[in-house]
Design an enzyme around this catalytic site. Structure first.
Site, short mmCIF file in Angstrom:
data_model
loop_
_atom_site.label_atom_id
_atom_site.label_comp_id
_atom_site.label_asym_id
_atom_site.label_seq_id
_atom_site.Cartn_x
_atom_site.Cartn_y
_atom_site.Cartn_z
N ASP A 189 0.91 -1.15 0.00
CA ASP A 189 0.00 0.00 0.00
C ASP A 189 0.94 1.19 0.00
O ASP A 189 1.57 1.49 1.02
CB ASP A 189 -0.88 0.01 1.25
N HIS A 190 1.06 1.87 -1.13
CA HIS A 190 2.16 2.83 -1.24
C HIS A 190 2.03 3.99 -0.26
O HIS A 190 3.00 4.67 0.02
CB HIS A 190 2.36 3.29 -2.69
N ASP A 201 -10.91 1.91 -4.58
CA ASP A 201 -9.63 2.43 -5.06
C ASP A 201 -8.85 3.16 -3.96
O ASP A 201 -7.63 3.08 -3.91
CB ASP A 201 -9.90 3.39 -6.23
N HIS A 208 -5.72 2.89 1.18
CA HIS A 208 -4.98 4.05 1.67
C HIS A 208 -5.66 4.72 2.88
O HIS A 208 -5.02 5.03 3.87
CB HIS A 208 -4.80 5.09 0.57
N LYS A 213 -12.28 12.34 -6.75
CA LYS A 213 -11.57 12.80 -7.95
C LYS A 213 -12.21 14.10 -8.40
O LYS A 213 -13.40 14.35 -8.14
CB LYS A 213 -11.71 11.77 -9.07
#
Ligand code: BG6
Length: 503
Positions: A196-197, A254, A259, A359
């Site tokens: 999970d960046h 997403d 995150h 977004k």
């Protein structure tokens, strides 16, 4: 060599071991935009282990040389340090190889095995392998099975094999469980690195340091003093060519499942007994176990979903989501979600956690804001009938830093004014933080999975998310609100909290 204050102390902490990294999906976007630029930057800062090599594995026919050229262009376009420094590149590129094959073709894995042995001999990488799954998720299970069947899945002990699995890890609870089950048929849990960046971002790791290396915050970090917590992950970008993927995914899968759940866990967890993989992950798991489930009617009350229509972002006209390439014209996929949730434990009883992400919002901004309760008795009613609350805001990106809003006496007459104490990474450390992938790739080479997610963690996050997904797919599903691109999302989200923060 570039001096980077974010690296200092790292080699003393642990050692990265010689290895080869094979990237499945090597001609894809992630490899070009993130993985190879991250490896190049590590090479530039001499952080890679001796002999380190990369094998790109993908379906396209390419020579080693053509692949190297493509990767060089990728680094030139996407690396945080540009342009490529020729002497660093030529050394790094000697270790880059290419292997053509279909992800399910067992013979290709035979060829890969031969290539890996050859590289290990030539570059003395001691048979240690990292396999990075950067393909579309539909291929994960067959790649893992093929690694197992061809004897490449190895073991956690030297010569070790580690497998990094990109998100999305499943698309609901059942599929995540199935993927975990399949992965564990061929691999031990210690070999699996679910990435999970966000956990690789310096500012995200700093949440733990802030909380547990300072005596002044922890005593206040509970329901007695905290009014509520707002976690915002706002993006101004739209689909950027990822419409087809995103239409099948949506903001909840997403961004929230991974995150945002991670940000929530780090903010809310108890102090781990050590900064090591299992102690940290045990505490995160406890948070996930304590989140009050949202199901059925709760979802209509506590969750708001939206989708952007046409609008303006950054002064320019922006298409609506349904007009984006790859998105179905009748799509009901959410591009915005706001959630009010509660963590039912001793520390957080009754404290709302407000999560929102979207977004095509006005700007890119990720932050965690802790809003404190007002003072029990206000002395200054005459001077200021209402004062602004104390807020500790951890800015994850951009403009990384931490600010604390307090009330101060204004100059001269007795007036009360909000003031802000501000810490900025750029100013304090004189450098921008490295990319998240750099840290995580290095951690995997060192066998440190603290910043990767464990099986139970992923499944618990999906359990929460799946309750919402189920309610959204029911016949009496709550509405999908259309918001103009460039706005802060649907007005319906305003009912979840007295006031959303201006980030
Ligand atoms: C990815 C999502 O995981 O994270 C993207 O798939 C999103 O949709 C991205 O844009 C955000 O990452 P960052 O590091 O730019 O905040």
């Amino acid at each position: 060599m570039q001096r980077n204050p974010f690296r200092e102390g790292m080699p003393r902490e642990r050692s990265v071991e010689p290895c080869v990294m094979t990237i499945f999906g090597a001609t894809g976007d992630l490899t070009r935009r993130k993985l190879v630029p991250a490896l190049y930057n590590l090479a530039r800062e001499r952080m890679l282990p001796p002999g380190f090599a990369v094998v790109g594995f993908a379906r396209r026919e390419l020579s080693h040389e053509a692949f190297r050229e493509e990767m060089r262009r990728a680094v030139d376009t996407f690396s945080r340090s540009r342009p490529v420094a020729p002497e660093i590149w030529s050394d790094f590129a000697k270790g880059i190889h290419y292997c053509q094959g279909d992800f399910g073709d067992r013979q290709a894995y035979g060829r890969l095995g031969v290539l890996l042995q050859q590289i290990s001999r030539e570059r003395n990488t001691r048979g240690n392998n990292i396999f990075y799954l950067a393909t579309p998720p539909g291929h994960y299970e067959s790649i893992i099975a093929a690694l197992g069947a061809s004897g490449l899945s190895g073991s956690p002990l030297p010569p070790w094999t580690r497998v990094i699995i990109e998100k999305p890890f499943g698309h609901d609870l059942d599929s995540a469980r199935e993927l975990n089950r399949r992965a564990q048929e061929c691999l031990r849990e210690e070999q699996i690195y679910r990435i999970d960046h966000y956990l690789g971002k310096e500012t995200v790791q700093n949440i733990i340091v802030m909380r547990f290396a300072n005596g002044i915050f922890e005593p206040l970090w509970n329901q007695k003093y905290i009014d509520h917590v707002q976690i915002t992950v706002a993006e101004d970008l739209g689909m950027e060519g990822r419409g087809a993927y995103y239409d099948a995914s949506g903001a909840l899968r997403d961004m929230v499942q991974n995150h945002m759940m991670q940000l929530l866990c780090l903010t809310a967890m108890e102090p781990p007994v050590a900064f090591q993989a299992d102690p940290v992950r045990n505490e995160k798991v406890k948070v996930l176990e304590s989140i009050r489930p949202l199901e059925g009617d709760d979802v209509g009350r506590e969750v708001v979903r939206g989708q952007y229509g046409r609008g303006h972002v950054g002064g320019r006209g922006a298409a609506g989501f349904r007009e984006e390439q790859g998105v179905s014209p009748g799509s009901t996929t959410e591009t915005y979600v706001a959630i009010r949730l509660f963590i039912d434990n001793w520390r957080w009883a009754g404290v709302p956690f407000l999560l929102r992400t979207g977004k095509r919002l006005p700007k890119r901004a990720t932050e965690i804001a802790i809003q404190f309760r007002p003072v029990p008795h206000l002395l200054f009613r005459k001077e200021a009938p209402a004062i602004e609350p104390n807020v500790l805001a951890m800015r994850i990106q951009p403009d990384e830093g931490i600010s604390l809003k307090m009330t101060s006496k204004g100059p001269g007459a007795m007036t009360l004014q909000p003031v802000v104490m501000d810490f900025r990474y750029g100013t304090s450390f004189g450098a921008d933080p490295p990319e998240a992938y750099e840290r995580l790739l290095l951690d995997c080479m060192a066998g440190d999975s603290t910043l990767f997610t464990r099986r139970d963690e992923v499944e618990l996050a999906w359990r929460f998310i799946t309750g919402i997904l189920d309610a959204w797919s029911a016949e009496d599903a709550p509405a999908l609100h259309i918001y103009p691109a460039g706005s802060w999302g649907p007005e319906a989200a305003d009912r979840l909290v007295e006031k959303w923060r201006r980030v």
